[in-house]
Design an enzyme around this catalytic site. Structure first.
Site, mmCIF file in Angstrom:
data_model
loop_
_atom_site.group_PDB
_atom_site.id
_atom_site.type_symbol
_atom_site.label_atom_id
_atom_site.label_comp_id
_atom_site.label_asym_id
_atom_site.label_seq_id
_atom_site.Cartn_x
_atom_site.Cartn_y
_atom_site.Cartn_z
ATOM 1 N N HIS A 1 0.803 -1.236 0.000
ATOM 2 C CA HIS A 1 0.000 0.000 0.000
ATOM 3 C C HIS A 1 0.829 1.277 0.000
ATOM 4 O O HIS A 1 0.277 2.357 -0.091
ATOM 5 C CB HIS A 1 -0.935 0.018 1.220
ATOM 6 C CG HIS A 1 -0.214 0.305 2.498
ATOM 7 N ND1 HIS A 1 0.504 -0.633 3.167
ATOM 8 C CD2 HIS A 1 -0.072 1.455 3.203
ATOM 9 C CE1 HIS A 1 1.054 -0.102 4.240
ATOM 10 N NE2 HIS A 1 0.729 1.168 4.290
HETATM 11 C C1 UD1 Z 1 -1.712 5.304 6.584
HETATM 12 C C2 UD1 Z 1 -0.352 5.617 7.208
HETATM 13 C C3 UD1 Z 1 0.617 4.486 6.903
HETATM 14 C C4 UD1 Z 1 0.056 3.141 7.298
HETATM 15 C C5 UD1 Z 1 -1.289 2.947 6.622
HETATM 16 C C6 UD1 Z 1 -1.902 1.607 6.980
HETATM 17 C C7 UD1 Z 1 0.153 8.047 7.201
HETATM 18 C C8 UD1 Z 1 1.043 9.068 6.636
HETATM 19 N N1 UD1 Z 1 0.227 6.812 6.620
HETATM 20 O O1 UD1 Z 1 -1.532 5.332 5.172
HETATM 21 O O2 UD1 Z 1 1.804 4.704 7.632
HETATM 22 O O3 UD1 Z 1 0.942 2.117 6.921
HETATM 23 O O4 UD1 Z 1 -2.141 4.028 7.029
HETATM 24 O O5 UD1 Z 1 -3.127 1.394 6.446
HETATM 25 O O6 UD1 Z 1 -0.567 8.325 8.130
HETATM 26 N N2 UD1 Z 1 -8.875 5.059 2.556
HETATM 27 C C9 UD1 Z 1 -10.106 4.454 2.547
HETATM 28 N N3 UD1 Z 1 -10.662 4.070 3.722
HETATM 29 C C10 UD1 Z 1 -10.046 4.275 4.916
HETATM 30 C C11 UD1 Z 1 -8.790 4.921 4.922
HETATM 31 C C12 UD1 Z 1 -8.221 5.293 3.732
HETATM 32 O O7 UD1 Z 1 -10.703 4.237 1.499
HETATM 33 O O8 UD1 Z 1 -10.600 3.893 5.972
HETATM 34 C C13 UD1 Z 1 -8.255 5.449 1.266
HETATM 35 C C14 UD1 Z 1 -8.579 6.858 0.850
HETATM 36 O O9 UD1 Z 1 -8.705 6.887 -0.523
HETATM 37 C C15 UD1 Z 1 -7.342 7.632 1.258
HETATM 38 C C16 UD1 Z 1 -6.243 6.587 1.061
HETATM 39 O O10 UD1 Z 1 -6.856 5.346 1.379
HETATM 40 O O11 UD1 Z 1 -7.147 8.778 0.508
HETATM 41 C C17 UD1 Z 1 -5.052 6.820 1.934
HETATM 42 O O12 UD1 Z 1 -5.427 6.919 3.316
HETATM 43 P P1 UD1 Z 1 -4.532 7.743 4.344
HETATM 44 O O13 UD1 Z 1 -5.111 7.679 5.693
HETATM 45 O O14 UD1 Z 1 -4.231 9.084 3.783
HETATM 46 O O15 UD1 Z 1 -3.137 6.980 4.350
HETATM 47 P P2 UD1 Z 1 -2.789 5.436 4.197
HETATM 48 O O16 UD1 Z 1 -2.250 5.214 2.827
HETATM 49 O O17 UD1 Z 1 -3.893 4.566 4.664
#
Ligand code: UD1
Length: 360
Positions: A203
């Protein structure tokens, strides 16, 4: 008056770290309220893992959701400040390296609330990783720093942190893992396989956001799938990128089992009987080491070097020839055997509570 330690969770990798800390704080008579920032909010990314881990319901949920790094971090800060004013804890406790960690630590530090960082001092030395920025800054803001491996103290001291503030206590995520082994859901139930498969998670933006890299990695997985079954629980970000690149049909045609994000107990059950783990997650490198399962980490670096020096982890980068050579080695020799690192023994939460009793 009992001390109040306010804990923060925001994203999935925080959830498996906070339970043992809250339980240990309560066991020594401290008040331990919990704030959830809402950084992760999907049923699969959030609710099911909370249930599996039997975590207390958060006292407050800030409901921030997704956004750019600046938007997400700023929104957490804005929404957290009045909550901190209202709850007036003796200290704020944050875990790991996600945006929620730095955002809440920054708010507290500016209000002269003591900051406690659990999993301090890990460094990949790669500042293109958003988590590395979060780690360095959170440690600078922290009054008490709890480390999971001995190398972390040297990193912190190099950055000018006073050694009296650093405490090596071990790994709270492994507290959670050991406490849940008996409850793990067998792989047979989750994917209909008794064992012997590869579990894959990817991811990191550097692996999934660039279509060329993503395609190269998926081509490797397709080759792996010709030799062992491949099970791939997908982060929503990864699912979206594979879809957008039009690569889904190829992956499915190779027989790779694509799953939504799993609950904690399903994932634990899946890892326990795996032949190998292929990942770019930080947590899985540690969990694979604790379980003694060979792990190929699809990154150029790791902030968790003990998983390499003592554990079952191997860094393979994103070059297909390196990945496939390491995979062949696992097929031929069974892969790297490892030790369970010092203090990854299920008692890190208790050690943290003991230090806090003394220091606060
Ligand atoms: C975050 C953490 C990362 C961790 C990961 C585990 C930061 C900088 N990164 O990254 O260290 O390894 O979580 O999962 O905080 N999204 C959903 N549903 C959710 C959450 C996210 O659909 O419940 C999607 C959204 O499109 C979002 C993208 O995932 O824009 C990224 O989510 P985000 O919380 O920004 O960071 P992660 O990539 O999940």
């Amino acid at each position: 008056m009992p001390k109040t330690i306010l804990s923060i969770v925001g994203a999935r990798p925080n959830f498996m770290k906070i339970g043992p800390v809250i339980a240990a704080l309560k066991a020594v008579g401290m008040a331990a309220p919990l704030v959830h920032t809402g950084q992760h909010y999907d049923e699969a990314m959030n609710d099911r893992i909370f249930q599996d881990l039997r975590l207390p319901q958060p006292d407050v949920n800030l409901g921030v959701g997704s956004g750019s790094h600046a938007e997400q971090t700023a929104e957490i800060m804005l929404r957290f400040e009045p909550v901190l004013d209202r709850l007036r804890p003796d200290a704020l406790l944050v875990v790991g390296d996600v945006n929620s960690t730095i955002a809440c630590a920054l708010v507290a530090a500016k209000k002269n609330v003591k900051v406690i960082h659990v999993e301090a001092g890990l460094r990949s030395f790669d500042r293109t990783m958003p988590e590395e920025i979060n780690r360095v800054l959170t440690d600078q803001l922290s009054d008490l720093l709890f480390t999971t491996e001995r190398s972390a103290a040297a990193n912190l001291m190099r950055e000018g942190i006073d050694p009296v503030r650093i405490h090596f206590v071990g790994n709270v995520m492994i507290d959670t893992l050991l406490a849940n082994m008996e409850l793990a859901v067998p792989a047979m139930t989750t994917v209909g396989l008794p064992g012997g498969y590869a579990v894959v998670t990817l991811h990191r933006p550097s692996n999934v956001d660039e279509p060329k890299v993503l395609e190269r990695l998926l081509a490797c997985l397709i080759e792996v799938a010709a030799a062992v079954p491949v099970v791939f629980p997908m982060h929503p970000r990864t699912r979206a990128r594979i879809d957008a690149a039009g690569l889904l049909p190829r992956v499915e045609a190779a027989g790779i089992k694509l799953l939504p994000p799993l609950s904690y107990l399903e994932m634990l059950g899946l890892m326990r009987t795996a032949r190998l783990v292929v990942t770019d997650s930080g947590g899985l490198q540690e969990e694979a080491t604790a379980l003694g399962i060979p792990c190929l980490t699809v990154r150029e670096n790791t902030e968790r070097p003990i998983t390499i020096t003592e554990g079952t982890n191997t860094l393979v980068g994103t070059e297909p020839s390196t990945i496939m050579a390491a995979f062949q080695d696992i097929l031929n020799t069974g892969g790297k055997a490892g030790l369970r690192p010092e203090f990854w023994d299920g008692r890190a939460g208790e050690r943290i509570a003991q230090v806090l009793m003394r220091e606060l």
